[in-house]
Design an enzyme around this catalytic site. Structure first.
Site, PDB file in Angstrom:
ATOM      1  N   GLY C  11      26.685  82.997  70.597  1.00 21.97           N
ATOM      2  CA  GLY C  11      25.065  81.934  70.173  1.00 21.97           C
ATOM      3  C   GLY C  11      26.098  81.047  68.963  1.00 21.97           C
ATOM      4  N   HIS C 149      12.337  69.279  54.054  1.00 23.99           N
ATOM      5  CA  HIS C 149      13.103  69.435  55.667  1.00 23.99           C
ATOM      6  C   HIS C 149      13.540  68.199  56.457  1.00 23.99           C
ATOM      7  CE1 HIS C 149      13.284  73.179  53.351  1.00 23.99           C
ATOM      8  NE2 HIS C 149      13.878  73.986  54.370  1.00 23.99           N
ATOM      9  N   HIS C 150      14.157  68.032  57.499  1.00 24.04           N
ATOM     10  CA  HIS C 150      13.683  66.961  58.421  1.00 24.04           C
ATOM     11  C   HIS C 150      12.374  67.672  58.946  1.00 24.04           C
ATOM     12  CE1 HIS C 150      14.053  70.881  61.469  1.00 24.04           C
ATOM     13  NE2 HIS C 150      14.767  70.662  60.620  1.00 24.04           N
ATOM     14  N   LYS C 153      10.492  71.013  61.368  1.00 24.52           N
ATOM     15  CA  LYS C 153      10.689  71.666  61.191  1.00 24.52           C
ATOM     16  C   LYS C 153       8.627  71.687  60.828  1.00 24.52           C
ATOM     17  CE  LYS C 153      11.211  74.793  56.667  1.00 24.52           C
ATOM     18  NZ  LYS C 153      11.680  76.133  58.094  1.00 24.52           N
ATOM     19  N   THR C 160      12.612  79.899  52.090  1.00 25.71           N
ATOM     20  CA  THR C 160      13.195  80.157  50.834  1.00 25.71           C
ATOM     21  C   THR C 160      12.033  79.530  49.398  1.00 25.71           C
ATOM     22  OG1 THR C 160      14.853  79.437  52.043  1.00 25.71           O
ATOM     23  CG2 THR C 160      15.126  79.062  49.675  1.00 25.71           C
TER      24      THR C 160
END
Lengths: 257, 257, 257, 257
Positions: C11, C149-150, C153, C160
């Site tokens: 993976g 974030h991008h 998401k 976190t």
């Protein structure tokens, strides 16, 4: 439909340009060019059958509106000259031309009333940062630049940091005043006509630039971060649409935004 | 109630200390001391009637638990020695003592099992930043420091930046590896055992420090900003409570947090 | 040489783990495991001939020290249990186990005095940020969290950010005090026991987290940025070395740094 | 010499204006005005003897070029009207006028071909940030705003954040596209036509604003920080010089920079 030829179509940036053109609803990729390839089958490069592949300029005999160039410094001048002569508007992202060469190409394109652009940086965030810095420099007499790049970048400062410092200096028309300081370790960094430049090189960074203006009781910071050079394609796309409307060649993305 | 004497009570930091003690529910200001004043009336300084004001160490004949010192470099050693001899726990924020002097004072306090602290920086954010940097340095082999101060600061780098670099070096036990780079303008800044330090001096900043750690695909940044030195009083208050429980003199706020 | 089996070796994260082990001078990849593959030839996966490839747990009959797991939520519990039973120390980065499951595995490993780790996040910068936030929370009573974030998401806040807020709350042992405010647009963001969380979703970001502590006249900010999940391998490598020295299973990278 | 009257001369901002005028080589303070004072002796206010002090508009019978107003919302309309009628160019920093009132004043000044300015914000860094955001909004379709203020600020978002969002919306001419997200804690903050606004309130901050634009592989951030409202005087000074050259009244500092 805007018909596009991509020079250096199978390189890293060229591939991004191919993807951009293919996903744009008003553009069509008509040909790819690269002087060092031998296989001219479009399927080899994952291109559809109706895209022509060339390895000699002289063979390029198809109609096109735009010549995107992400090739190599040694080839870009000849490529661009060829495109202009064929009446194909150049959108040039390959670096390495001298000022004389770009002047000559501009003269040639302008005489033919052909739109075009030669730009070392198609990143919108970087170009806007520089534009804004030029304006801010008129109102703030003091500024410093911090740029952060990955540890493998061997040159310092970055081209963008250097260009930003240059534009600030031109906007002010004079050197920035120096503050005297005791600095035994030379921590005040580089100096371009009084604007200090600080270059950080650390793993984990891609490419960050920051210009900070300070005045009495206030600061103004303009910063940009590039995480993927695919960002350049936003600028290339914008440039293509703009160049189609113009009848002169411009130097620098900042000229059209 | 913790009884407090403040040396340098009418200076800028001393005034902040007076306010802090007066607003603390478990502290009582019993005296102020300053060798260069002549008027000993507490009302002159906005103090209540039961606060004694002194200008000679020898005259200080009252009971107290804590001696806060924000006086001048030339007086701090004698002041602190006097406090320890009287059994008053010193909390010293005045800078300017040599290592020999602090060692002598520590020996004296420890022999009397008297708690105390001598610290160049009572700013909690700065001290925590340094503590965290020490830990991070064990896991990240590369770091750089950026500090931003007002244009009138004449020394570079700042003491906090320098101390941070020192702690990082100690935590690693070896020099940080250098990346070779072409840097005609010397934009890579100062160097302390491989950790680069960049000092910015611009109007609009008060005091900002930042330490950046870079690893493969990630960065960790610890930064602190001081907008008002009243922030020191948070650290002084914390130190007073801690010192009351201890029987040794410690050097540096980081020893008790 | 530390002998390593990698579960989920083919993976995205598994590949990074293979590269990390291959480039470590004190580790040797002895096997790869994935229950859904049918081709067991190591060359198919670019592995050298002496690496065994398995698709059934029962077939794994070789000696190994470490079981790295970057497989799938549905398989990780069985995988880890198998590893512990074989006396192979587990280093588990696959998420999806319940608290009951991790408890059971910990009991099993501890009873065999086998070192091991189960961690949702092997990013050192994120884990250090959380550790530092826990400490800072004792000294600063107010904090807010900003994460970027991008745009793809879909969940907010990030795990976190949420964990950081939880650790801050636990360190304080009480809710953060609220400031009353007029806020018709609800710009004050999310709230976890008084710690405000602000989630930004914009193209151009990968994963940035920032926790800001504010006190009188000062702020302390701890921030981390992840540009490439290869960063996790620094944490995995560290965990392997640590787990070899331990005789218990720990939950979370923060337990060993 | 530019002759200046300062309305609200003995307030906090008025005092800063007095200092600015006194230290400018091409300006002269000729009068101070405040309707609620009774003592008209300039020395009471630390002004030199040749400065007149007034507490009634009707008494002001001296020649002047500029009327600076940092008075109170209830008085500013009458003050400004009076100034314009006397042919004194208004530079108005007092907030609280309705749109109708500013329109009426603009009509009055324009009919007399008198330069002037009414601005809610004379901070250059904030005004430039807003101008730049307006430009960037044309090239980036997604943006978010983060603003950080001291814990005592009771309204959220800040006026500057709100104005920035408004200008971005106007520049785009349409709502920003929303990304669907699971967000049980409502961490995505406020929403103004799709531009998310995040307001932080923490001790240690004064006034920070940040607008972030995100595109494929890049971000552009424009941020400004105010540490002292003395910064407004840079804008007031600039406005005075500009207003002297104009024959219309403008609304907003952004109109002249």
């Amino acid at each position: 439909m805007i018909k596009v030829i991509i020079s250096g179509f199978n390189g890293s940036m060229g591939q991004k340009a191919v993807n951009m053109v293919n996903s744009a609803s008003d553009m069509q990729l008509v040909a790819g060019y690269n002087s060092i390839i031998t296989d001219l089958d479009p399927k080899t490069y994952g291109l559809s059958d109706d895209v022509k592949v060339f390895n000699k300029l002289a063979d390029i005999n198809i109609e096109a509106d735009i010549w995107i160039d992400f090739s190599v410094p040694s080839a870009v001048f000849e490529n661009t000259k060829f495109a202009i002569e064929q009446g194909i508007r150049p959108v040039i992202g390959t670096s390495g031309m001298s000022e004389d060469q770009t002047s000559e190409l501009k003269k040639l394109a302008d005489s033919k009333e052909l739109g075009g652009i030669i730009a070392s940086n198609f990143g919108l965030s970087a170009v806007l940062m520089m534009k804004f810095a030029q304006v801010a420099a008129k109102y703030f007499s003091e500024s410093e630049i911090v740029e952060k790049h990955h540890e493998d970048k061997i040159d310092a400062p970055s081209g963008t940091a250097m260009n930003t410092a240059r534009l600030i200096y031109q906007a002010r028309g004079k050197d920035q005043e120096q503050h005297s300081s005791e600095d035994p370790l030379h921590t005040r960094g580089g100096d371009y006509h009084g604007t200090k430049i600080h270059a950080l090189r650390l793993p984990g960074f891609v490419a960050d630039e920051e210009v900070i203006f300070g005045g009495v009781g206030e600061t103004l910071t303009i910063s940009q971060s590039t995480s993927d050079r695919e960002s350049f394609m936003t600028g290339v796309k914008l440039a293509i649409h703009e160049v189609m409307k113009r009848n002169q060649l411009v130097i620098g993305l900042e000229q059209i935004i």
